[in-house]
Design a protein around this motif. Structure first.
Motif, PDB file in Angstrom:
ATOM      1  N   GLN A   1     -23.934  31.347  -9.024  1.00 34.52           N
ATOM      2  CA  GLN A   1     -24.200  31.092  -7.493  1.00 34.52           C
ATOM      3  C   GLN A   1     -23.682  29.223  -7.422  1.00 34.52           C
ATOM      4  O   GLN A   1     -24.108  28.385  -6.832  1.00 34.52           O
ATOM      5  CB  GLN A   1     -25.350  31.090  -6.727  1.00 34.52           C
TER       6      GLN A   1
ATOM      7  N   TRP B   1     -24.326  25.958  -3.138  1.00 34.54           N
ATOM      8  CA  TRP B   1     -24.578  27.462  -2.738  1.00 34.54           C
ATOM      9  C   TRP B   1     -23.615  27.683  -1.559  1.00 34.54           C
ATOM     10  O   TRP B   1     -23.126  27.033  -0.524  1.00 34.54           O
ATOM     11  CB  TRP B   1     -25.902  27.489  -1.911  1.00 34.54           C
TER      12      TRP B   1
ATOM     13  N   LEU C   1     -24.930  35.205   0.959  1.00 33.91           N
ATOM     14  CA  LEU C   1     -24.397  34.629  -0.496  1.00 33.91           C
ATOM     15  C   LEU C   1     -23.381  35.630  -1.206  1.00 33.91           C
ATOM     16  O   LEU C   1     -23.602  36.816  -1.113  1.00 33.91           O
ATOM     17  CB  LEU C   1     -25.620  34.421  -1.372  1.00 33.91           C
TER      18      LEU C   1
END
Length: 307
Positions: free
Chosen positions: A196, A201, A263
């Motif tokens: 990540q 992020w 994500l």
């Protein structure tokens, strides 16, 4: 033609009484069949067959040789049957490599169930977050969470590993709930330092728009269980794989945030040393694992005994 094929040829010549019929049965030409039997006779120093216009018949020596050849052919057939049977069974030792968190939470219960269906299988499950060389370390099968570069290794896609942003309800009450990715910059982040993008992020909205947010916070670790523990302790926001966070979300200890944004997911691949020769124990294990990673597979995991 090798000697085993020659034995099959000689048997068919005796049984059919014809070079042409025997050659047709074995998919070769008559001259090739005739020439090979002649070379057998020359090597043995004995006449095996009488040739005449009425056909081919074995000599006295040829009859004895024919009976011995049939015994050899049966032994070869039985050996082939045994090899095929052994190859069809999932047996022997299977060495599997996985990352620590995935191996403990996901792979272990799945592999134990697979083993219960194949009692002759022995598994050595090695869990390590470091990259390993399959060939050098004698690993039959590795589970990797990333896009694979081109290589000589074999691989099969198993599924995807989605991630989720979470925090405790109490933390969100004390610090407000982020409504958009940019709101995260006002929060404490618990940073997993392996994927990540570490301190950045990346999010994708439902309409396809992307946001990249630089984060900072009091706790960074390369261990997912440690990040989970910090999140459960209310220390900040954490980006975690769904399989790690699911039980805590289900228990109400953690709450998903920014559910309209996602994500990056990771691809789950089974990797093995050779794409050409895959042992049955490896291919059957991969088939089993592919069945485990369908849909929201993380929701079917057994509850962790401790976090």
């Amino acid at each position: 033609m090798d000697r085993v094929q020659g034995i099959s040829l000689f048997i068919r010549v005796v049984e059919t009484g014809s070079f042409s019929k025997a050659a047709e049965d074995l998919g070769i030409t008559q001259p090739t069949a005739t020439k090979f039997v002649a070379s057998m006779e020359k090597r043995l120093g004995a006449l095996l067959l009488h040739r005449s216009t009425r056909g081919v018949t074995p000599t006295e020596i040829g009859k004895v040789y024919y009976e011995k050849c049939k015994l050899i052919a049966r032994e070869i057939e039985e050996a082939d049957d045994i090899a095929s049977l052994m190859q069809s069974k999932v047996r022997g030792k299977l060495t599997i490599s996985s990352s620590v968190a995935f191996g403990r939470r996901v792979l272990t219960p799945s592999i134990l169930e697979f083993m219960s269906q194949h009692p002759e299988l022995e598994v050595n499950l090695n869990m390590d977050d470091r990259y390993i060389n399959l060939v050098e370390q004698g690993v039959d099968l590795a589970i990797r969470m990333r896009r694979l570069p081109d290589s000589s290794l074999g691989s099969r896609f198993l599924g995807t590993n989605p991630w989720v942003l979470v925090a405790t309800p109490q933390y969100l009450n004390d610090h407000s709930v982020p409504q958009a990715p940019e709101d995260i910059q006002r929060h404490r982040a618990l940073i997993y330092s392996t994927v990540q993008a570490d301190h950045r992020w990346n999010f994708t909205g439902k309409s396809g728009q992307s946001e990249s947010i630089e984060v900072k916070g009091p706790f960074t670790s390369n261990n997912l269980s440690s990040i989970l523990s910090a999140a459960r302790a209310g220390m900040g926001l954490a980006a975690l794989p769904s399989y790690v966070a699911h039980q805590s979300i289900k228990d109400g200890i953690l709450k998903p945030i920014l559910e309209d944004w996602s994500l990056p997911s990771q691809e789950i691949h089974a990797v093995f040393s050779s794409p050409k020769h895959v042992p049955t124990k490896v291919s059957r294990c991969i088939d089993w694992l592919q069945g485990q990673f369908k849909g929201e597979w993380w929701k079917g995991l057994p509850a962790a005994k401790s976090e």
